[in-house]
Design an enzyme around this catalytic site. Structure first.
Site, mmCIF file in Angstrom:
data_model
loop_
_atom_site.group_PDB
_atom_site.id
_atom_site.type_symbol
_atom_site.label_atom_id
_atom_site.label_comp_id
_atom_site.label_asym_id
_atom_site.label_seq_id
_atom_site.Cartn_x
_atom_site.Cartn_y
_atom_site.Cartn_z
ATOM 1 N N GLY A 80 -93.024 -106.543 -47.553
ATOM 2 C CA GLY A 80 -94.161 -107.447 -47.652
ATOM 3 C C GLY A 80 -93.846 -108.738 -46.924
ATOM 4 N N GLN A 100 -94.316 -117.421 -44.489
ATOM 5 C CA GLN A 100 -92.950 -116.984 -44.156
ATOM 6 C C GLN A 100 -92.691 -116.962 -42.653
ATOM 7 O OE1 GLN A 100 -93.089 -113.345 -46.970
ATOM 8 N NE2 GLN A 100 -90.982 -114.051 -47.062
ATOM 9 N N CYS A 159 -86.080 -111.711 -51.099
ATOM 10 C CA CYS A 159 -87.097 -112.353 -50.286
ATOM 11 C C CYS A 159 -86.490 -112.639 -48.913
ATOM 12 C CB CYS A 159 -87.540 -113.656 -50.956
ATOM 13 S SG CYS A 159 -88.803 -114.534 -50.020
ATOM 14 N N LEU A 160 -87.237 -112.361 -47.864
ATOM 15 C CA LEU A 160 -86.707 -112.559 -46.507
ATOM 16 C C LEU A 160 -86.356 -114.022 -46.234
ATOM 17 C CD1 LEU A 160 -89.072 -110.205 -44.459
ATOM 18 C CD2 LEU A 160 -86.685 -109.798 -45.077
ATOM 19 N N HIS A 188 -95.639 -110.876 -55.449
ATOM 20 C CA HIS A 188 -94.620 -111.659 -54.723
ATOM 21 C C HIS A 188 -95.258 -112.368 -53.519
ATOM 22 C CE1 HIS A 188 -90.341 -112.032 -53.047
ATOM 23 N NE2 HIS A 188 -91.112 -112.423 -52.049
ATOM 24 N N GLU A 189 -96.045 -111.606 -52.750
ATOM 25 C CA GLU A 189 -96.635 -112.192 -51.533
ATOM 26 C C GLU A 189 -97.720 -113.211 -51.874
ATOM 27 O OE1 GLU A 189 -94.865 -111.722 -49.118
ATOM 28 O OE2 GLU A 189 -93.825 -109.964 -49.877
ATOM 29 N N HIS A 242 -96.325 -116.504 -52.647
ATOM 30 C CA HIS A 242 -95.974 -117.300 -51.457
ATOM 31 C C HIS A 242 -97.137 -118.200 -51.025
ATOM 32 C CE1 HIS A 242 -92.000 -116.204 -50.051
ATOM 33 N NE2 HIS A 242 -92.235 -114.916 -50.175
HETATM 34 ZN ZN ZN Z 1 -90.786 -113.534 -50.320
#
Ligand code: ZN
Length: 165
Positions: free
Chosen positions: A46, A51, A88-89, A130-131, A134
């Protein structure tokens, strides 16, 4: 393929309240495509627009069942809770237990401007949450107690320093 750079914590864009997207134009479609490319290239499941440095309400996800792109996503129904480890990236090498709803219904708009809705449970429900987090500047580290968060951030800094040696 047009990958974009994933911004890393503590970049300020990760804490922004993202703007609703008023209209779909070529730039937005390019952003969505680049985000999907970036997600796949990073082996993520995701990605949210902040991000890649764009504070707008756009998310992409794919847990292996195909790509979902959603504009202005909103969680409208929730059910149950479950705890699972997440990464998380923007916070490389960090894994934390996060409690979330087990099932959610998400509504938004697809890239053609049509209303879209998803009934998600398990991993898909988790990735949506999660997304969407953000988009309001919320990160997985915010789900922890302060003590645990400080400890994890310390470990994160340490492992990052090690990586640079
Ligand atoms: Zn994330």
């Amino acid at each position: 393929m047009a990958e974009r750079d994933v911004v890393l914590y503590p970049h300020s864009v990760l804490r922004k309240k993202c703007a609703r997207i008023p209209a779909i134009d070529e730039e937005l479609i390019r952003l969505a495509r680049d985000m999907a490319d970036t997600m796949y290239a990073s082996a993520g499941i995701g990605l949210a627009a902040p991000q890649v440095g764009v504070p707008q309400q756009l998310i992409v996800l794919d847990i292996g069942d195909g790509l979902i792109t959603l504009i202005n996503p909103e969680i409208v129904i929730v059910e149950g809770t479950a705890t699972m480890e997440e990464g998380c990236l923007c916070l490389p090498k960090l894994m934390v237990d996060v409690e979330r709803y087990d099932a959610v219904q998400v509504k938004g708009t697809d890239l053609k401007g049509n209303p879209a809705a998803y009934d998600a449970e398990g991993l898909l429900a988790r990735v949506f949450q999660h997304e969407i987090d953000h988009l309001s500047g919320t990160l997985i580290i915010d789900k922890l107690s302060k003590v645990k968060r400080d400890l994890l951030l310390k470990q994160l800094r340490k492992s990052r320093d090690k990586g640079q040696e």
